[in-house]
Design a protein around this motif. Structure first.
Motif, PDB file in Angstrom:
ATOM      1  N   ALA A 147     -14.396 -28.585  26.472  1.00 63.59           N
ATOM      2  CA  ALA A 147     -14.112 -27.334  25.762  1.00 63.59           C
ATOM      3  C   ALA A 147     -12.626 -27.205  25.445  1.00 63.59           C
ATOM      4  N   LEU A 148     -11.775 -27.532  26.404  1.00 64.08           N
ATOM      5  CA  LEU A 148     -10.338 -27.437  26.186  1.00 64.08           C
ATOM      6  C   LEU A 148      -9.883 -28.442  25.135  1.00 64.08           C
ATOM      7  N   PHE A 149     -10.345 -29.675  25.252  1.00 62.70           N
ATOM      8  CA  PHE A 149      -9.986 -30.706  24.280  1.00 62.70           C
ATOM      9  C   PHE A 149     -10.449 -30.322  22.880  1.00 62.70           C
ATOM     10  N   GLU A 150     -11.673 -29.850  22.758  1.00 59.73           N
ATOM     11  CA  GLU A 150     -12.205 -29.485  21.445  1.00 59.73           C
ATOM     12  C   GLU A 150     -11.469 -28.297  20.838  1.00 59.73           C
ATOM     13  N   LEU A 151     -11.109 -27.302  21.654  1.00 58.44           N
ATOM     14  CA  LEU A 151     -10.355 -26.157  21.144  1.00 58.44           C
ATOM     15  C   LEU A 151      -8.986 -26.600  20.635  1.00 58.44           C
ATOM     16  N   LEU A 152      -8.281 -27.387  21.431  1.00 55.57           N
ATOM     17  CA  LEU A 152      -6.964 -27.848  21.009  1.00 55.57           C
ATOM     18  C   LEU A 152      -7.047 -28.706  19.753  1.00 55.57           C
ATOM     19  N   SER A 153      -8.025 -29.597  19.702  1.00 57.54           N
ATOM     20  CA  SER A 153      -8.207 -30.441  18.518  1.00 57.54           C
ATOM     21  C   SER A 153      -8.515 -29.613  17.285  1.00 57.54           C
ATOM     22  N   LEU A 154      -9.372 -28.621  17.432  1.00 61.82           N
ATOM     23  CA  LEU A 154      -9.711 -27.733  16.324  1.00 61.82           C
ATOM     24  C   LEU A 154      -8.474 -27.006  15.799  1.00 61.82           C
ATOM     25  N   LEU A 155      -7.668 -26.462  16.688  1.00 55.72           N
ATOM     26  CA  LEU A 155      -6.474 -25.731  16.279  1.00 55.72           C
ATOM     27  C   LEU A 155      -5.462 -26.643  15.595  1.00 55.72           C
ATOM     28  N   LEU A 156      -5.278 -27.843  16.124  1.00 54.90           N
ATOM     29  CA  LEU A 156      -4.365 -28.790  15.482  1.00 54.90           C
ATOM     30  C   LEU A 156      -4.851 -29.139  14.080  1.00 54.90           C
ATOM     31  N   HIS A 157      -6.129 -29.438  13.956  1.00 57.13           N
ATOM     32  CA  HIS A 157      -6.705 -29.813  12.661  1.00 57.13           C
ATOM     33  C   HIS A 157      -6.639 -28.651  11.664  1.00 57.13           C
ATOM     34  N   LYS A 158      -6.865 -27.449  12.146  1.00 57.36           N
ATOM     35  CA  LYS A 158      -6.898 -26.267  11.280  1.00 57.36           C
ATOM     36  C   LYS A 158      -5.509 -25.869  10.766  1.00 57.36           C
ATOM     37  N   HIS A 159      -4.491 -26.045  11.591  1.00 50.94           N
ATOM     38  CA  HIS A 159      -3.188 -25.468  11.272  1.00 50.94           C
ATOM     39  C   HIS A 159      -2.085 -26.468  10.941  1.00 50.94           C
ATOM     40  N   LEU A 160      -2.357 -27.769  11.085  1.00 50.68           N
ATOM     41  CA  LEU A 160      -1.336 -28.762  10.767  1.00 50.68           C
ATOM     42  C   LEU A 160      -1.832 -29.700   9.671  1.00 50.68           C
ATOM     43  N   THR A 161      -0.909 -30.079   8.791  1.00 50.12           N
ATOM     44  CA  THR A 161      -1.231 -31.143   7.851  1.00 50.12           C
ATOM     45  C   THR A 161      -1.258 -32.454   8.639  1.00 50.12           C
ATOM     46  N   GLU A 162      -1.754 -33.496   8.008  1.00 50.11           N
ATOM     47  CA  GLU A 162      -1.777 -34.799   8.683  1.00 50.11           C
ATOM     48  C   GLU A 162      -0.365 -35.246   9.035  1.00 50.11           C
ATOM     49  N   GLN A 163       0.575 -35.036   8.121  1.00 47.09           N
ATOM     50  CA  GLN A 163       1.967 -35.413   8.383  1.00 47.09           C
ATOM     51  C   GLN A 163       2.548 -34.615   9.541  1.00 47.09           C
ATOM     52  N   GLU A 164       2.286 -33.310   9.588  1.00 46.66           N
ATOM     53  CA  GLU A 164       2.774 -32.488  10.697  1.00 46.66           C
ATOM     54  C   GLU A 164       2.153 -32.914  12.015  1.00 46.66           C
ATOM     55  N   TYR A 165       0.868 -33.247  11.989  1.00 48.70           N
ATOM     56  CA  TYR A 165       0.184 -33.712  13.196  1.00 48.70           C
ATOM     57  C   TYR A 165       0.881 -34.949  13.772  1.00 48.70           C
ATOM     58  N   HIS A 166       1.175 -35.904  12.908  1.00 46.33           N
ATOM     59  CA  HIS A 166       1.825 -37.133  13.371  1.00 46.33           C
ATOM     60  C   HIS A 166       3.256 -36.873  13.823  1.00 46.33           C
ATOM     61  N   ARG A 167       3.973 -36.069  13.072  1.00 45.77           N
ATOM     62  CA  ARG A 167       5.382 -35.822  13.384  1.00 45.77           C
ATOM     63  C   ARG A 167       5.551 -34.881  14.569  1.00 45.77           C
ATOM     64  N   LEU A 168       4.830 -33.770  14.591  1.00 43.35           N
ATOM     65  CA  LEU A 168       5.048 -32.736  15.602  1.00 43.35           C
ATOM     66  C   LEU A 168       4.234 -32.941  16.882  1.00 43.35           C
ATOM     67  N   PHE A 169       2.998 -33.392  16.742  1.00 39.29           N
ATOM     68  CA  PHE A 169       2.141 -33.555  17.916  1.00 39.29           C
ATOM     69  C   PHE A 169       2.228 -34.964  18.509  1.00 39.29           C
ATOM     70  N   LEU A 170       2.052 -35.963  17.660  1.00 43.41           N
ATOM     71  CA  LEU A 170       2.084 -37.347  18.152  1.00 43.41           C
ATOM     72  C   LEU A 170       3.510 -37.871  18.318  1.00 43.41           C
ATOM     73  N   LYS A 171       4.476 -37.198  17.717  1.00 41.22           N
ATOM     74  CA  LYS A 171       5.890 -37.584  17.795  1.00 41.22           C
ATOM     75  C   LYS A 171       6.116 -38.981  17.217  1.00 41.22           C
ATOM     76  N   GLU A 172       5.511 -39.224  16.072  1.00 38.11           N
ATOM     77  CA  GLU A 172       5.674 -40.517  15.423  1.00 38.11           C
ATOM     78  C   GLU A 172       5.958 -40.309  13.951  1.00 38.11           C
ATOM     79  N   ASP A 173       6.602 -41.290  13.364  1.00 39.12           N
ATOM     80  CA  ASP A 173       6.845 -41.255  11.931  1.00 39.12           C
ATOM     81  C   ASP A 173       5.556 -41.506  11.203  1.00 39.12           C
ATOM     82  N   HIS A 174       5.360 -40.791  10.125  1.00 38.10           N
ATOM     83  CA  HIS A 174       4.144 -40.960   9.327  1.00 38.10           C
ATOM     84  C   HIS A 174       4.536 -40.818   7.865  1.00 38.10           C
ATOM     85  N   PRO A 175       4.171 -41.816   7.056  1.00 37.02           N
ATOM     86  CA  PRO A 175       4.565 -41.766   5.626  1.00 37.02           C
ATOM     87  C   PRO A 175       4.021 -40.562   4.897  1.00 37.02           C
TER      88      PRO A 175
END
Length: 84
Positions: free
Chosen positions: A56-84
């Motif tokens: 439940a916790l994993f799914e909630l966090l994943s849902l919020l990340l997917h809903k509120h971040l672009t793919e680029q923001e997800y990689h840059r802000l959450f994964l802390k990696e460069d993304h083209p």
């Protein structure tokens, strides 16, 4: 160099409570999440959480990340990696 920070919890001295106003709600959520993610607390909680709790916790966090971040923001802000 550290990639993650939890400075808010160290400097915030405002009210912690929910339902008062939007700003207090936002600050309270950040406060709770940073307290929740503390390594010592998580070492205890993760062993006590059920499989359903973990899912439940994993799914909630994943849902919020997917809903509120672009793919680029997800990689840059959450994964802390460069993304083209």
């Amino acid at each position: 160099m550290k990639q993650h920070s939890h400075e808010f919890i160290e400097i915030y001295d405002g009210m912690v409570g929910f339902g008062f106003d939007r700003e207090t709600d936002e600050n309270t959520v950040v406060y709770y999440l940073q307290k929740f993610s503390d390594d010592r607390l998580m070492a205890v909680l993760k062993k006590r959480m059920t499989d359903e709790d973990l899912t439940a916790l994993f799914e909630l966090l994943s849902l919020l990340l997917h809903k509120h971040l672009t793919e680029q923001e997800y990689h840059r802000l959450f994964l802390k990696e460069d993304h083209p």
